[in-house]
Enzyme design. Structure first.
Site, PDB file in Angstrom:
ATOM      1  N   ARG A 242       0.749   3.541   2.949  1.00  0.00           N
ATOM      2  CA  ARG A 242      -0.596   3.300   3.628  1.00  0.00           C
ATOM      3  C   ARG A 242      -0.613   3.413   5.029  1.00  0.00           C
ATOM      4  O   ARG A 242      -1.839   3.253   5.856  1.00  0.00           O
ATOM      5  CB  ARG A 242      -1.702   2.182   3.102  1.00  0.00           C
ATOM      6  CG  ARG A 242      -1.991   2.506   1.477  1.00  0.00           C
ATOM      7  CD  ARG A 242      -2.946   1.320   0.888  1.00  0.00           C
ATOM      8  NE  ARG A 242      -2.576   1.491  -0.507  1.00  0.00           N
ATOM      9  CZ  ARG A 242      -3.266   0.377  -1.364  1.00  0.00           C
ATOM     10  NH1 ARG A 242      -3.999  -0.576  -0.650  1.00  0.00           N
ATOM     11  NH2 ARG A 242      -3.147   0.591  -2.304  1.00  0.00           N
TER      12      ARG A 242
ATOM     13  N   GLU B 185       5.714  -3.750  -4.221  1.00  0.00           N
ATOM     14  CA  GLU B 185       5.186  -2.550  -4.211  1.00  0.00           C
ATOM     15  C   GLU B 185       4.761  -2.503  -2.745  1.00  0.00           C
ATOM     16  O   GLU B 185       3.917  -3.187  -2.227  1.00  0.00           O
ATOM     17  CB  GLU B 185       3.951  -2.230  -4.953  1.00  0.00           C
ATOM     18  CG  GLU B 185       3.140  -1.055  -4.913  1.00  0.00           C
ATOM     19  CD  GLU B 185       1.949  -0.906  -5.510  1.00  0.00           C
ATOM     20  OE1 GLU B 185       1.742  -1.676  -6.802  1.00  0.00           O
ATOM     21  OE2 GLU B 185       1.117  -0.136  -5.261  1.00  0.00           O
TER      22      GLU B 185
ATOM     23  N   LYS C  13      -0.887   2.273 -14.397  1.00  0.00           N
ATOM     24  CA  LYS C  13      -1.634   1.146 -13.673  1.00  0.00           C
ATOM     25  C   LYS C  13      -3.177   1.113 -14.013  1.00  0.00           C
ATOM     26  O   LYS C  13      -3.883   2.167 -13.943  1.00  0.00           O
ATOM     27  CB  LYS C  13      -1.468   1.383 -12.130  1.00  0.00           C
ATOM     28  CG  LYS C  13      -2.335   0.606 -11.044  1.00  0.00           C
ATOM     29  CD  LYS C  13      -1.697   0.969  -9.747  1.00  0.00           C
ATOM     30  CE  LYS C  13      -2.918   0.609  -8.744  1.00  0.00           C
ATOM     31  NZ  LYS C  13      -2.430   0.200  -7.590  1.00  0.00           N
TER      32      LYS C  13
HETATM   33  C1  3PG Z   1      -4.014  -1.685  -5.045  1.00  0.00           C
HETATM   34  O1  3PG Z   1      -3.922  -0.559  -4.415  1.00  0.00           O
HETATM   35  O2  3PG Z   1      -3.325  -1.875  -6.001  1.00  0.00           O
HETATM   36  C2  3PG Z   1      -5.219  -2.344  -4.583  1.00  0.00           C
HETATM   37  O3  3PG Z   1      -5.653  -2.244  -3.421  1.00  0.00           O
HETATM   38  C3  3PG Z   1      -5.011  -3.938  -4.796  1.00  0.00           C
HETATM   39  O4  3PG Z   1      -6.217  -4.305  -4.842  1.00  0.00           O
HETATM   40  P1  3PG Z   1      -6.553  -5.799  -4.474  1.00  0.00           P
HETATM   41  O5  3PG Z   1      -6.426  -5.916  -3.031  1.00  0.00           O
HETATM   42  O6  3PG Z   1      -8.103  -6.159  -5.163  1.00  0.00           O
HETATM   43  O7  3PG Z   1      -5.634  -6.885  -5.064  1.00  0.00           O
END
Ligand code: 3PG
Length: 216
Positions: free
Chosen positions: A51, A47, A135
């Site tokens: 950003r 993914e 999600k």
């Molecule tokens: C996302 O966008 O899915 C999260 O920022 C991922 O979360 P994590 O950094 O706690 O794995």
């Protein structure tokens, strides 16, 4: 493609993936070696989050230069982001949430798409547009496994990809839930390793994670 066919395609993709790294790419030149490192570690479904300014070009480079990778786009916040993901040739799209505008656009698009939900009302909104695969975000912070189990009561047919606070230590516990197809997270590509260009280190993290999941 019908909504059901799109959802099943995404479900199969998530199930095969088991773990999906959430990638925030700061330097375009990291994209291809990072994708190769993840694939070498057995992690093929990626993914790429929208950003950073280079995100779209990074995804494009991965798609054209690392054909073994199954590249999706994350942090899709609006219909314009969704259109960008489609134009890039992404295999799927993921959002941390779901506005009516975005859900409508995603329902009408050919791109398999998972909206983000953290509450029953958000899930009901996603379901109203036909999305029964979501999600669960931010997974740990929004109630953790207990929260997900509670949502499973009124929504027994919804399948999830929990993301947010998932890591090596708890991935197996999440994956043991019957309504969890895959887990996502940034732990598979720590910022420090990417900055240092430690691609072998990233491959090792992927291998260790997959090995521990198999052993469990
Ligand atoms: C996302 O966008 O899915 C999260 O920022 C991922 O979360 P994590 O950094 O706690 O794995």
């Amino acid at each position: 493609m019908t909504m059901t066919a799109k959802q099943e395609k995404l479900a199969a993709l998530f199930k095969a993936a088991t773990v999906i790294p959430v990638l925030t790419i700061e330097r375009l030149e990291d994209a291809v070696p990072l994708a190769r490192a993840l694939v070498a570690g057995g992690v093929r479904t990626l993914e790429v989050t929208l950003r950073t300014p280079v995100a779209a070009d990074a995804a494009k480079a991965m798609i054209s230069e690392v054909p073994e990778a199954i590249v999706g786009i994350g942090t899709i916040l609006n219909p314009a982001d969704l259109a960008r993901a489609e134009a890039l040739g992404a295999k799927f799209g993921i959002s941390p949430g779901g506005t009516p505008d975005l859900l409508k656009a995603a329902a009408g698009s050919a791109l398999p798409f998972a909206p983000g939900i953290a509450t029953a009302s958000e899930l009901m909104q996603a379901l109203a547009f036909g999305f029964d695969l979501a999600k669960f975000f931010p997974a740990e912070q929004a109630g953790g496994i207990k929260g997900l189990r509670a949502l499973g009561g009124p929504f027994p047919n919804v399948r999830f990809c929990p993301t947010g606070g998932v890591g090596e230590a708890n991935a197996a516990t999440w994956l043991a839930e019957p309504n969890v197809l895959a887990v996502g997270g940034s732990w598979l590509c720590p910022t420090a390793e990417v900055k240092a260009g430690n691609w072998a280190g990233i491959t090792a993290i992927c291998q260790r994670t997959l090995k521990s999941l198999k052993a469990g």
